[in-house]
Write a protein that holds these residues in place. Sequence first.
Motif, PDB file in Angstrom:
ATOM      1  N   GLY A  70       0.959  -1.216  -0.128  1.00  0.00           N
ATOM      2  CA  GLY A  70      -0.064  -0.089  -0.064  1.00  0.00           C
ATOM      3  C   GLY A  70       0.823   1.377   0.062  1.00  0.00           C
ATOM      4  N   GLY A  71       0.482   2.191  -0.660  1.00  0.00           N
ATOM      5  CA  GLY A  71       1.315   3.433  -0.731  1.00  0.00           C
ATOM      6  C   GLY A  71       2.325   3.420  -1.798  1.00  0.00           C
ATOM      7  N   ARG A  72       3.496   4.126  -1.649  1.00  0.00           N
ATOM      8  CA  ARG A  72       4.573   4.324  -2.797  1.00  0.00           C
ATOM      9  C   ARG A  72       5.315   2.853  -2.700  1.00  0.00           C
ATOM     10  NH1 ARG A  72       8.871   8.105  -3.022  1.00  0.00           N
ATOM     11  NH2 ARG A  72       8.729   7.945  -0.765  1.00  0.00           N
ATOM     12  N   LYS A  73       5.931   2.408  -3.836  1.00  0.00           N
ATOM     13  CA  LYS A  73       6.570   1.214  -3.597  1.00  0.00           C
ATOM     14  C   LYS A  73       8.027   1.440  -3.194  1.00  0.00           C
ATOM     15  CE  LYS A  73       5.379  -1.782  -7.738  1.00  0.00           C
ATOM     16  NZ  LYS A  73       5.695  -2.265  -8.817  1.00  0.00           N
ATOM     17  N   PRO A  74       8.675   0.861  -2.418  1.00  0.00           N
ATOM     18  CA  PRO A  74       9.904   1.136  -1.569  1.00  0.00           C
ATOM     19  C   PRO A  74      11.018   0.925  -2.543  1.00  0.00           C
ATOM     20  CG  PRO A  74       9.305  -1.104  -1.105  1.00  0.00           C
ATOM     21  CD  PRO A  74       8.162  -0.664  -1.796  1.00  0.00           C
ATOM     22  N   THR A  75      11.926   1.600  -2.670  1.00  0.00           N
ATOM     23  CA  THR A  75      13.460   1.524  -3.410  1.00  0.00           C
ATOM     24  C   THR A  75      14.287   0.507  -2.539  1.00  0.00           C
ATOM     25  OG1 THR A  75      13.052   3.760  -4.151  1.00  0.00           O
ATOM     26  CG2 THR A  75      15.413   2.541  -4.729  1.00  0.00           C
ATOM     27  N   LEU A  76      14.840  -0.378  -3.265  1.00  0.00           N
ATOM     28  CA  LEU A  76      15.639  -1.485  -2.626  1.00  0.00           C
ATOM     29  C   LEU A  76      17.041  -1.185  -2.973  1.00  0.00           C
ATOM     30  CD1 LEU A  76      13.689  -4.782  -3.339  1.00  0.00           C
ATOM     31  CD2 LEU A  76      13.470  -3.208  -1.486  1.00  0.00           C
ATOM     32  N   LEU A  77      17.711  -1.551  -1.771  1.00  0.00           N
ATOM     33  CA  LEU A  77      19.039  -1.541  -1.824  1.00  0.00           C
ATOM     34  C   LEU A  77      20.139  -2.527  -1.952  1.00  0.00           C
ATOM     35  CD1 LEU A  77      19.072   0.777   1.227  1.00  0.00           C
ATOM     36  CD2 LEU A  77      19.486   1.865  -0.934  1.00  0.00           C
ATOM     37  N   GLU A  78      21.115  -2.609  -2.739  1.00  0.00           N
ATOM     38  CA  GLU A  78      21.932  -3.711  -2.697  1.00  0.00           C
ATOM     39  C   GLU A  78      23.352  -3.449  -3.042  1.00  0.00           C
ATOM     40  OE1 GLU A  78      20.480  -6.164  -6.227  1.00  0.00           O
ATOM     41  OE2 GLU A  78      21.466  -4.968  -7.669  1.00  0.00           O
ATOM     42  N   ILE A  79      24.265  -4.294  -2.847  1.00  0.00           N
ATOM     43  CA  ILE A  79      25.787  -3.849  -2.784  1.00  0.00           C
ATOM     44  C   ILE A  79      26.110  -3.872  -4.188  1.00  0.00           C
ATOM     45  CG2 ILE A  79      28.224  -4.996  -2.363  1.00  0.00           C
ATOM     46  CD1 ILE A  79      26.627  -4.073   0.197  1.00  0.00           C
ATOM     47  N   ASN A  80      26.878  -2.603  -4.416  1.00  0.00           N
ATOM     48  CA  ASN A  80      27.368  -2.684  -5.976  1.00  0.00           C
ATOM     49  C   ASN A  80      28.584  -3.357  -6.302  1.00  0.00           C
ATOM     50  OD1 ASN A  80      27.813  -1.261  -8.316  1.00  0.00           O
ATOM     51  ND2 ASN A  80      28.325   0.842  -7.574  1.00  0.00           N
ATOM     52  N   ALA A  81      28.513  -4.678  -6.239  1.00  0.00           N
ATOM     53  CA  ALA A  81      29.222  -5.595  -6.032  1.00  0.00           C
ATOM     54  C   ALA A  81      30.672  -5.406  -6.939  1.00  0.00           C
ATOM     55  CB  ALA A  81      28.931  -7.129  -6.369  1.00  0.00           C
ATOM     56  N   ASP A  82      30.361  -4.925  -8.284  1.00  0.00           N
ATOM     57  CA  ASP A  82      31.672  -5.072  -9.267  1.00  0.00           C
ATOM     58  C   ASP A  82      31.839  -3.641  -9.472  1.00  0.00           C
ATOM     59  OD1 ASP A  82      31.764  -7.630 -10.250  1.00  0.00           O
ATOM     60  OD2 ASP A  82      29.903  -7.487 -11.381  1.00  0.00           O
ATOM     61  N   HIS A  83      31.751  -2.756  -8.479  1.00  0.00           N
ATOM     62  CA  HIS A  83      32.317  -1.352  -8.556  1.00  0.00           C
ATOM     63  C   HIS A  83      33.553  -1.260  -7.938  1.00  0.00           C
ATOM     64  CE1 HIS A  83      32.214   2.880  -9.562  1.00  0.00           C
ATOM     65  NE2 HIS A  83      32.612   3.095  -8.244  1.00  0.00           N
ATOM     66  N   PHE A  84      34.087  -2.255  -6.928  1.00  0.00           N
ATOM     67  CA  PHE A  84      35.172  -2.350  -6.365  1.00  0.00           C
ATOM     68  C   PHE A  84      35.827  -3.925  -6.580  1.00  0.00           C
ATOM     69  CE2 PHE A  84      33.031   0.840  -3.962  1.00  0.00           C
ATOM     70  CZ  PHE A  84      33.987   1.840  -4.028  1.00  0.00           C
ATOM     71  N   TYR A  85      37.050  -3.785  -6.583  1.00  0.00           N
ATOM     72  CA  TYR A  85      37.775  -5.318  -6.564  1.00  0.00           C
ATOM     73  C   TYR A  85      38.864  -5.515  -5.267  1.00  0.00           C
ATOM     74  CZ  TYR A  85      35.627  -5.549 -11.130  1.00  0.00           C
ATOM     75  OH  TYR A  85      34.712  -5.502 -12.263  1.00  0.00           O
ATOM     76  N   ILE A  86      39.105  -6.867  -5.046  1.00  0.00           N
ATOM     77  CA  ILE A  86      40.106  -6.947  -4.203  1.00  0.00           C
ATOM     78  C   ILE A  86      40.899  -8.053  -4.862  1.00  0.00           C
ATOM     79  CG2 ILE A  86      40.557  -8.106  -1.823  1.00  0.00           C
ATOM     80  CD1 ILE A  86      37.677  -6.952  -1.219  1.00  0.00           C
ATOM     81  N   ILE A  87      42.449  -7.768  -4.406  1.00  0.00           N
ATOM     82  CA  ILE A  87      43.654  -8.919  -4.972  1.00  0.00           C
ATOM     83  C   ILE A  87      43.696  -9.723  -3.676  1.00  0.00           C
ATOM     84  CG2 ILE A  87      45.919  -8.966  -5.765  1.00  0.00           C
ATOM     85  CD1 ILE A  87      45.563  -6.424  -7.043  1.00  0.00           C
ATOM     86  N   GLY A  88      43.771 -11.089  -4.178  1.00  0.00           N
ATOM     87  CA  GLY A  88      44.109 -12.008  -3.052  1.00  0.00           C
ATOM     88  C   GLY A  88      45.425 -12.974  -3.588  1.00  0.00           C
ATOM     89  N   VAL A  89      46.193 -13.070  -2.645  1.00  0.00           N
ATOM     90  CA  VAL A  89      47.530 -14.038  -3.093  1.00  0.00           C
ATOM     91  C   VAL A  89      47.613 -15.039  -2.152  1.00  0.00           C
ATOM     92  CG1 VAL A  89      50.108 -13.846  -3.591  1.00  0.00           C
ATOM     93  CG2 VAL A  89      48.646 -11.822  -3.714  1.00  0.00           C
ATOM     94  N   ASP A  90      47.906 -16.420  -2.541  1.00  0.00           N
ATOM     95  CA  ASP A  90      48.101 -17.426  -1.728  1.00  0.00           C
ATOM     96  C   ASP A  90      49.537 -17.791  -2.275  1.00  0.00           C
ATOM     97  OD1 ASP A  90      48.295 -20.029  -0.341  1.00  0.00           O
ATOM     98  OD2 ASP A  90      46.955 -20.947  -2.060  1.00  0.00           O
TER      99      ASP A  90
END
Length: 403
Positions: A70-90
């Motif tokens: 009822g009323g206005r539809k809510p805007t949903l939020l999500e992580i902007n997953a591909d806007h940042f990257y991380i480097i991992g080394v094993d």
Amino acid sequence: MSTHYTRGSFQLMKSMNRSIILNMIREHGPISRADIAKQSRLTPPTVSNIVKELIQTQFVIETTQGQSKGGRKPTLLEINADHFYIIGVDVGTFHMNFVVTNLYGELKDVAKKDIPSYPSKEDILDTMKSGIREFFTSGKCDPEKFLGIGIGMHGIVDPIEGVSRFAPSFQLYDIPIKAELENEFDMIVKVENDAKAMTLGEYWFGNGNDADNMVGVNVGNGIGAGMMIKGQLFHGENNIAGEIGHITIDLSGPKCTCGNYGCLQTLAAGPAIAERARKELKTGKPSMIRDLVDHDFEKVDGKLVYEAACEGDEFSIELLNQTGRFLGIGLTNLIHTLNPKRIIIGGGVSKAGDFLMDGIKETIHSRGLTSKAKETHIVLSKLEEHASAIGACVLILEEFFSR
């Protein structure tokens, strides 16, 4: 109360709330601001302010409208997953594995580099730097989007200082990884033991997601464990917690690189499997491996034993089963010490899968103290060969998300 203290606590509160909201969006997104306020018990204005800041920093994006009640539809939020990257080394014994992940731990790029034989500290640091630099120049990922670098290093690591205190495979002490890489790349660098990194990776993105008390065991050229207690990695007083490769299993067993006799890794790590195979083949035991190496037993390695087992070679199947039984003894000790909900097995040797697991489960079932101990959940790593490198990326993610 001094204003300095109040201001400090206010900053901390703000960043804690920021972490809570960010993590809620990561775990439950797409999610509305109203639901975040309800579930986090933060006030709607607090949520609004922090979300606004998260959208500005581009960690979070607004996404398609949710269902209206009822009323206005809510805007949903999500992580902007591909806007940042991380480097991992094993950092293993012979190779370094490099990965790039997004904020969901999804692989975006991978690479591998050989480590020189008998490396110096400079060799190790130069190999790291060149592998990392290639990600900046490969063109696959925008260098502006890298948030930080995580390193999973075998041996004893000081995670606060970011120093490799002792790398047994290289016989090197005090490699200043964090200082060198931060200086070179001008971004946040975190360093952790490889088995602990693997455990962290499985806890966030793998088979440990629902277990706050768990152990990850890395079985490769050595054997190490990461112990997660109440959702936190346990380091012990001097960062040697988890060195289960050096639990004594057989007082009169083979000599270990650490100087002691009969350590678990002299019986169940990769080189031990190859060594035992060579020894028994020399006594004349029948196996298809003989033909595979043309009777040159120096060519026998763990991978070959596994391949022969897959072809139905009885000798190899029994050898891997026996390795599982040795591992089972070490894991039973862990179960009786820590009583984890789950044990996750990773590392190169874990590729032997059921051949190994049958021996492990059989031993725990016969040696466990109670019926519950006997039934401890043992699984293989979900992230497989990239587990430690993805876990190294989580070291950086932890700076932004709280669990």
